[in-house]
Design an enzyme around this catalytic site. Sequence first.
Site, PDB file in Angstrom:
ATOM      1  N   ASP A   1      -7.021  -2.232  -2.028  1.00  0.00           N
ATOM      2  CA  ASP A   1      -8.356  -1.649  -2.170  1.00  0.00           C
ATOM      3  C   ASP A   1      -9.430  -2.728  -2.185  1.00  0.00           C
ATOM      4  OD1 ASP A   1      -7.183  -2.456  -4.551  1.00  0.00           O
ATOM      5  OD2 ASP A   1      -8.349  -1.081  -5.785  1.00  0.00           O
TER       6      ASP A   1
ATOM      7  N   TYR B   1      -2.528   4.556  -1.616  1.00  0.00           N
ATOM      8  CA  TYR B   1      -3.173   3.285  -1.261  1.00  0.00           C
ATOM      9  C   TYR B   1      -3.202   3.058   0.254  1.00  0.00           C
ATOM     10  CZ  TYR B   1      -3.923   1.749  -6.005  1.00  0.00           C
ATOM     11  OH  TYR B   1      -4.387   1.648  -7.286  1.00  0.00           O
TER      12      TYR B   1
ATOM     13  N   GLU C   1      -0.859 -10.306 -12.592  1.00  0.00           N
ATOM     14  CA  GLU C   1      -2.011 -11.198 -12.802  1.00  0.00           C
ATOM     15  C   GLU C   1      -1.780 -12.139 -13.997  1.00  0.00           C
ATOM     16  OE1 GLU C   1      -6.289  -9.916 -12.119  1.00  0.00           O
ATOM     17  OE2 GLU C   1      -6.215  -9.961 -14.311  1.00  0.00           O
TER      18      GLU C   1
ATOM     19  N   ALA D   1       0.854  -1.199   0.000  1.00  0.00           N
ATOM     20  CA  ALA D   1       0.000   0.000   0.000  1.00  0.00           C
ATOM     21  C   ALA D   1       0.882   1.238   0.000  1.00  0.00           C
ATOM     22  CB  ALA D   1      -0.930  -0.018   1.212  1.00  0.00           C
TER      23      ALA D   1
HETATM   24  C1  GAL Z   1     -10.309  -5.808 -14.827  1.00  0.00           C
HETATM   25  C2  GAL Z   1      -9.565  -5.545 -13.542  1.00  0.00           C
HETATM   26  C3  GAL Z   1      -8.060  -5.582 -13.806  1.00  0.00           C
HETATM   27  C4  GAL Z   1      -7.694  -6.880 -14.500  1.00  0.00           C
HETATM   28  C5  GAL Z   1      -8.506  -7.023 -15.754  1.00  0.00           C
HETATM   29  C6  GAL Z   1      -8.173  -8.297 -16.505  1.00  0.00           C
HETATM   30  O1  GAL Z   1     -11.686  -5.923 -14.549  1.00  0.00           O
HETATM   31  O2  GAL Z   1      -9.889  -4.262 -13.037  1.00  0.00           O
HETATM   32  O3  GAL Z   1      -7.365  -5.469 -12.578  1.00  0.00           O
HETATM   33  O4  GAL Z   1      -7.950  -7.951 -13.644  1.00  0.00           O
HETATM   34  O5  GAL Z   1      -9.884  -7.008 -15.442  1.00  0.00           O
HETATM   35  O6  GAL Z   1      -8.796  -8.300 -17.760  1.00  0.00           O
END
Ligand code: GAL
Length: 240
Positions: free
Chosen positions: A107, A30, A194, A26
Amino acid sequence: MFWRLLVLSLLSVLGEAANIGLLVVATGRYIQFVPPLLESADRCFLKNHKVTYFVFTDQEPVFHPHAIYSFQERLGWPFDTMHRYHVYYKHRELFDEQDYLFAIDADMLFVDAVGDEILGERVATLHPGFVGQRGSYETHPYSCAYIGPEEGSRYFAGGFYGGTREAFLHVLKTNISKIDQDASRGVIAVWHDESHWNRYCIDYPPTVVLSPSYCYPEDWSIPYSKKLLALNKDHAKMRE
Ligand code: GAL
């Protein structure tokens, strides 16, 4: 590994408390999310276990009896998100006593009880935007997060995941190495950490898959109960 898992399963059968670390980066603005997040976790998150919050920030710590703060400078977008694996790994000795580790976006907010159903070796949360779909995988072969057209069938959110300490550290090591390899070639995966998490989940499938209840966008209406909200924010403003 085997013995540790056996001990953890025995502990859960006996109803004994495990040590759980909740990790949150954070930096900058944040930090404003941290007090409500920890307060909501106090009320909802693994209440029958011993939870410690590990907060990484460049801001003034906000006292909480179960929070351990470590200094982390702002790295700038998108490194503040993508290098969270590096941040956690750099501080791995802090987690020596923990049985399970979970990483959470700052968040977010717990709004209902989250219990032992989330405990497992490798724990991933289905992304609310892509249930039953392959989602927004990295599709360029130049990235180590690349997922080919024949691979993968589900898309996981980067906002909440975890597992046993050993398994979690393996995620960190694996993804740091891939992010660094990408960087050495000037590549950044489409959805940063991610994207690498999704590649990892194909190579090492999660043993516990959580529904989007655990990453429920605050202003959406989807057919899941709300347990952990992903809060609305003004992305541009937060990055200032
Ligand atoms: C959005 C989200 C992002 C990422 C993305 C993947 O909805 O805010 O952080 O996860 O999808 O497509």
